[in-house]
Design a protein around this motif. Structure first.
Motif, mmCIF file in Angstrom:
data_model
loop_
_atom_site.group_PDB
_atom_site.id
_atom_site.type_symbol
_atom_site.label_atom_id
_atom_site.label_comp_id
_atom_site.label_asym_id
_atom_site.label_seq_id
_atom_site.Cartn_x
_atom_site.Cartn_y
_atom_site.Cartn_z
ATOM 1 N N ARG A 1 0.832 -1.195 0.000
ATOM 2 C CA ARG A 1 0.000 0.000 0.000
ATOM 3 C C ARG A 1 0.870 1.249 0.000
ATOM 4 N N THR A 2 1.975 1.202 0.702
ATOM 5 C CA THR A 2 2.849 2.379 0.754
ATOM 6 C C THR A 2 3.527 2.617 -0.591
ATOM 7 N N HIS A 3 3.902 1.530 -1.291
ATOM 8 C CA HIS A 3 4.489 1.706 -2.629
ATOM 9 C C HIS A 3 3.458 2.267 -3.597
ATOM 10 N N TRP A 4 2.256 1.731 -3.529
ATOM 11 C CA TRP A 4 1.194 2.205 -4.405
ATOM 12 C C TRP A 4 0.908 3.660 -4.142
ATOM 13 N N HIS A 5 0.889 4.002 -2.860
ATOM 14 C CA HIS A 5 0.628 5.390 -2.494
ATOM 15 C C HIS A 5 1.741 6.304 -3.001
ATOM 16 N N ARG A 6 2.987 5.800 -2.936
ATOM 17 C CA ARG A 6 4.123 6.588 -3.385
ATOM 18 C C ARG A 6 4.042 6.822 -4.904
ATOM 19 N N THR B 1 1.298 6.653 -6.862
ATOM 20 C CA THR B 1 0.121 7.439 -7.234
ATOM 21 C C THR B 1 0.224 8.880 -6.785
ATOM 22 N N SER B 2 1.036 9.126 -5.766
ATOM 23 C CA SER B 2 1.162 10.506 -5.306
ATOM 24 C C SER B 2 2.015 11.332 -6.269
ATOM 25 N N ARG B 3 2.879 10.685 -7.049
ATOM 26 C CA ARG B 3 3.723 11.386 -8.032
ATOM 27 C C ARG B 3 3.530 10.737 -9.410
ATOM 28 N N PRO B 4 2.457 11.008 -10.082
ATOM 29 C CA PRO B 4 2.170 10.345 -11.360
ATOM 30 C C PRO B 4 3.164 10.704 -12.463
ATOM 31 N N ARG B 5 3.703 11.884 -12.425
ATOM 32 C CA ARG B 5 4.652 12.298 -13.463
ATOM 33 C C ARG B 5 5.891 11.401 -13.414
ATOM 34 N N ARG B 6 6.423 11.180 -12.225
ATOM 35 C CA ARG B 6 7.606 10.344 -12.069
ATOM 36 C C ARG B 6 7.286 8.912 -12.505
ATOM 37 N N THR B 7 6.107 8.427 -12.172
ATOM 38 C CA THR B 7 5.696 7.073 -12.543
ATOM 39 C C THR B 7 5.641 6.936 -14.057
ATOM 40 N N VAL C 1 7.234 8.769 -16.289
ATOM 41 C CA VAL C 1 8.590 8.889 -16.816
ATOM 42 C C VAL C 1 9.355 7.584 -16.601
ATOM 43 N N LEU C 2 9.225 6.970 -15.437
ATOM 44 C CA LEU C 2 9.910 5.703 -15.168
ATOM 45 C C LEU C 2 9.383 4.585 -16.070
ATOM 46 N N CYS C 3 8.082 4.524 -16.237
ATOM 47 C CA CYS C 3 7.499 3.507 -17.132
ATOM 48 C C CYS C 3 7.947 3.743 -18.570
ATOM 49 N N PHE C 4 7.943 4.995 -19.002
ATOM 50 C CA PHE C 4 8.391 5.319 -20.352
ATOM 51 C C PHE C 4 9.859 4.944 -20.533
ATOM 52 N N ALA C 5 10.698 5.231 -19.533
ATOM 53 C CA ALA C 5 12.116 4.886 -19.610
ATOM 54 C C ALA C 5 12.289 3.372 -19.686
ATOM 55 N N ALA C 6 11.515 2.624 -18.889
ATOM 56 C CA ALA C 6 11.611 1.163 -18.920
ATOM 57 C C ALA C 6 11.187 0.628 -20.286
ATOM 58 N N VAL C 7 10.095 1.141 -20.834
ATOM 59 C CA VAL C 7 9.631 0.709 -22.160
ATOM 60 C C VAL C 7 10.650 1.088 -23.227
ATOM 61 N N PHE C 8 11.239 2.262 -23.112
ATOM 62 C CA PHE C 8 12.243 2.713 -24.074
ATOM 63 C C PHE C 8 13.474 1.800 -24.057
#
Length: 189
Positions: free
Chosen positions: A12-17, A19-25, A27-34
């Motif tokens: 729950r704490t990871h999910w909260h972390r 979802t609280s910063r969607p921009r970073r999420t 960017v990280l997902c885009f970087a992983a896909v890239f």
């Protein structure tokens, strides 16, 4: 042990972390896909390149085999032509009387005409020649009269052989025999 509240669980704490910063999420997902796409693209590039090199190598091997077969076929044809010519020349009588051979006699009379031809059967290749004056106008060539009769006999035989050779080979457009009677004239310094 104190009970852990449902909101304090580690997932729950990871999910909260996240979802609280969607921009970073994002960017990280885009970087992983890239990164995954880049790795797959690189792998695909090297696979395609290796396949292209294998294809070119295979094509070159096929061309080499085709050229080798063509050369072997030509060697066989030339060997056949040579052996047949040698056999026909061996069969000719050593004592040749040019006076009794009307077509040769006619060529010897017409050898100074601009163009002449030796009469051969219709199925044979034509034998044509040029006159002494016209031959003399070609730099570096002159007629060797002492060998003319022998070369005319040989050209008559070659007429038969070249006709057969031309009929045997579908890829031959023109076949030509040039008499050894044409000797190069030495250049004057």
């Amino acid at each position: 042990m104190p009970a852990i509240a449902p909101s304090d669980t580690p997932s729950r704490t990871h999910w909260h972390r996240f979802t609280s910063r969607p921009r970073r999420t994002v960017v990280l997902c885009f970087a992983a896909v890239f990164v995954v796409t880049l790795v797959l693209s690189g792998r695909q590039y090297f696979l395609v390149r290796a396949r292209e090199l294998d294809l070119r190598s295979h094509r070159l091997e096929l061309q080499a085999v085709a050229l080798d077969a063509g050369i072997r076929n030509t060697e066989k044809q030339m060997s056949f032509l040579r052996s047949t010519a040698e056999r026909l020349l061996a069969e000719q009588s050593a004592a040749f009387d040019s006076a009794s051979d009307a077509p040769l006699r006619r060529v010897l009379e017409e050898q100074d005409n601009p163009l002449w031809s030796l009469q051969v059967p219709e199925s044979d290749a034509p034998v044509r020649g040029i006159g002494s004056h016209e031959l003399g106008s070609i730099p570096g060539l002159h007629r060797n009269d002492s060998m003319l009769v022998e070369d005319l006999k040989l050209s008559r035989l070659m007429s038969r052989l070249l006709s057969v050779q031309h009929q045997m080979s579908a890829n031959v457009a023109y076949t030509m025999f040039v008499s050894s009677d044409l000797a190069p004239v030495p250049r004057i310094p």
